[in-house]
Design an enzyme around this catalytic site. Structure first.
Site, mmCIF file in Angstrom:
data_model
loop_
_atom_site.group_PDB
_atom_site.id
_atom_site.type_symbol
_atom_site.label_atom_id
_atom_site.label_comp_id
_atom_site.label_asym_id
_atom_site.label_seq_id
_atom_site.Cartn_x
_atom_site.Cartn_y
_atom_site.Cartn_z
ATOM 1 N N HIS A 125 72.551 19.425 -6.129
ATOM 2 C CA HIS A 125 73.784 20.195 -5.997
ATOM 3 C C HIS A 125 74.797 19.790 -7.061
ATOM 4 C CE1 HIS A 125 77.647 20.901 -3.506
ATOM 5 N NE2 HIS A 125 77.217 22.079 -3.908
ATOM 6 N N ARG A 126 75.136 20.721 -7.957
ATOM 7 C CA ARG A 126 75.997 20.456 -9.129
ATOM 8 C C ARG A 126 75.386 19.330 -9.977
ATOM 9 N NH1 ARG A 126 81.971 20.268 -6.138
ATOM 10 N NH2 ARG A 126 81.392 21.611 -4.398
ATOM 11 N N ASP A 181 73.463 16.349 -2.696
ATOM 12 C CA ASP A 181 74.198 15.540 -3.676
ATOM 13 C C ASP A 181 73.404 14.285 -4.044
ATOM 14 O OD1 ASP A 181 76.469 17.269 -3.480
ATOM 15 O OD2 ASP A 181 77.050 16.259 -1.618
ATOM 16 N N HIS A 192 83.153 23.856 -11.344
ATOM 17 C CA HIS A 192 83.244 24.341 -9.966
ATOM 18 C C HIS A 192 84.608 24.932 -9.609
ATOM 19 C CE1 HIS A 192 83.881 23.993 -5.586
ATOM 20 N NE2 HIS A 192 82.604 24.311 -5.508
ATOM 21 N N GLU A 244 75.207 29.502 -9.717
ATOM 22 C CA GLU A 244 76.151 30.136 -8.781
ATOM 23 C C GLU A 244 77.299 30.747 -9.566
ATOM 24 O OE1 GLU A 244 78.091 27.806 -5.642
ATOM 25 O OE2 GLU A 244 79.513 29.462 -5.381
ATOM 26 N N GLU A 296 71.483 22.859 -9.376
ATOM 27 C CA GLU A 296 72.406 23.951 -9.092
ATOM 28 C C GLU A 296 73.658 23.703 -9.903
ATOM 29 O OE1 GLU A 296 75.820 25.713 -6.555
ATOM 30 O OE2 GLU A 296 75.518 23.685 -7.268
ATOM 31 N N ASP A 344 77.697 25.683 -11.218
ATOM 32 C CA ASP A 344 78.699 26.718 -10.940
ATOM 33 C C ASP A 344 79.222 27.292 -12.246
ATOM 34 O OD1 ASP A 344 79.026 26.255 -7.953
ATOM 35 O OD2 ASP A 344 79.398 24.247 -8.765
ATOM 36 N N LYS A 380 80.824 31.832 -9.446
ATOM 37 C CA LYS A 380 81.972 31.678 -8.550
ATOM 38 C C LYS A 380 82.660 33.035 -8.377
ATOM 39 C CE LYS A 380 82.455 28.182 -6.950
ATOM 40 N NZ LYS A 380 81.559 27.537 -5.916
HETATM 41 O O1 G3P Z 1 74.763 26.525 -3.437
HETATM 42 C C1 G3P Z 1 75.590 26.203 -2.424
HETATM 43 C C2 G3P Z 1 76.861 25.521 -2.776
HETATM 44 O O2 G3P Z 1 76.845 25.118 -4.110
HETATM 45 C C3 G3P Z 1 78.043 26.393 -2.520
HETATM 46 O O3 G3P Z 1 79.214 25.647 -2.385
HETATM 47 O O4 G3P Z 1 81.422 24.898 -3.126
HETATM 48 O O5 G3P Z 1 79.465 23.499 -3.601
HETATM 49 O O6 G3P Z 1 79.810 25.597 -4.840
HETATM 50 P P1 G3P Z 1 79.999 24.887 -3.558
HETATM 51 CA CA CA Z 2 77.879 25.714 -6.105
#
Ligand code: G3P
Ligand code: CA
Length: 285
Positions: free
Chosen positions: A18-19, A268, A60, A146, A45, A47, A148
């Site tokens: 995640h990120r 994470d 993000h 992702e 992943e 953003d 945004k």
């Molecule tokens: O992919 C799910 C998650 O990344 C969405 O929430 O705020 O971490 O971008 P956020």
């Molecule tokens: Ca995200």
């Protein structure tokens, strides 16, 4: 060319960083991607937002304050919105020192990082989406982009087409899933390039998730764990829609979800989940 998204979904439970590996590196940077890759994550992943020039950049928040030194470098430019900065300005910022100084997941204090790599994060630049995609391809890897939600911000009209166009021009549609809370973007992506897989981000469970997926032409279903319903998972799987849920940092929860038909988790801590799910993964597939 190595594994693609469809094959990865078919062949195992996905450990998705995640990120990037944001517990041990500054989120949404190439440094975080490198850490995730080294940890054995199947995918990362990131953003995406648009800056003042209309460039797709990997960050993000709507503002640059939390993850860069923008407030010190450009004190007169409050509230430091991403869409108010040119690419040369963004590239001059330091997106790493905040992590080294604040240790958001206490992994530096816990001794999981050595002092020299923590120092190396200082000065880490923001990646453009193109740089992040090229890094992914060069490492024969996979990524969830992702988009945004830019509703009310510049670029809302064309961000989805731009992302789809870039992925198509780089020939990387088999390595990417595009997700968003803004389902309109996902519809635009499919129209622009039907080869690209898309997935809706879901914060509260819809009445009929299978109908949602069909209506927007999506491939993978991405609920927050609080919006995850095991009854939905079965119906979605039977209809050919794998479920990828976020954010799962507990190895015990990751194993539970694996055994209940979830196709993968965003975490994470890809470095911790990899070891925890390895044995179960072999049995399940
Ligand atoms: O992919 C799910 C998650 O990344 C969405 O929430 O705020 O971490 O971008 P956020
Ligand atoms: Ca995200």
């Amino acid at each position: 060319m190595g594994i693609n998204i469809a094959e990865a979904l078919d062949s195992g439970y996905l450990n998705i960083a995640h990120r990037g590996a944001r517990s041990v590196a500054p989120e949404n940077t190439i440094a975080a991607a490198r850490k995730a890759l080294a940890a054995g994550a199947d995918m990362w992943e990131l953003d995406v937002r648009l800056n003042l020039d209309g460039c797709l950049v990997v960050v993000h928040d709507e503002t640059l304050v939390r993850t860069s030194d923008v407030a010190v470098r450009f004190p007169g430019r409050s509230p430091w919105q991403v869409n108010d900065f040119r690419l040369d300005e963004l590239k001059s910022l330091d997106f790493g020192s905040w992590f080294s100084s604040s240790d958001p997941f206490k992994q530096i204090a816990g001794g999981y990082l050595n002092p020299s790599e923590v120092e190396d994060y200082r000065g880490e630049p923001i990646p453009t989406l193109e740089e992040a995609l090229i890094f992914t391809a060069e490492h024969d890897w996979l990524v969830n982009v992702e988009i945004k939600d830019l509703s009310g911000l510049p670029g809302d009209d064309d961000v989805a087409e731009k992302v789809a166009g870039l992925i198509g021009s780089l020939g990387l549609w088999e390595r990417v899933i595009i997700s968003s809370f803004n389902f309109r973007y996902l519809i635009i992506v499919k129209k622009a390039d039907p080869r690209i897989m898309t997935g809706p981000l879901v914060k509260s469970p819809p009445t009929d998730p299978v109908a949602l997926m069909s209506d927007i032409g999506a491939s993978t279903y991405h609920p927050a764990t609080r919006a995850l319903r095991l009854s939905h998972v079965k119906r979605l799987a039977e209809s050919g829609f794998p479920v990828l849920t976020w954010v799962v940092n507990s190895p015990r929860t990751a194993r539970f979800l694996l055994r209940h038909g979830i196709a993968g988790v965003f975490t994470d801590f890809p470095q911790k989940l990899e070891a925890a799910i390895e044995a179960d993964r072999r049995q399940a597939f």
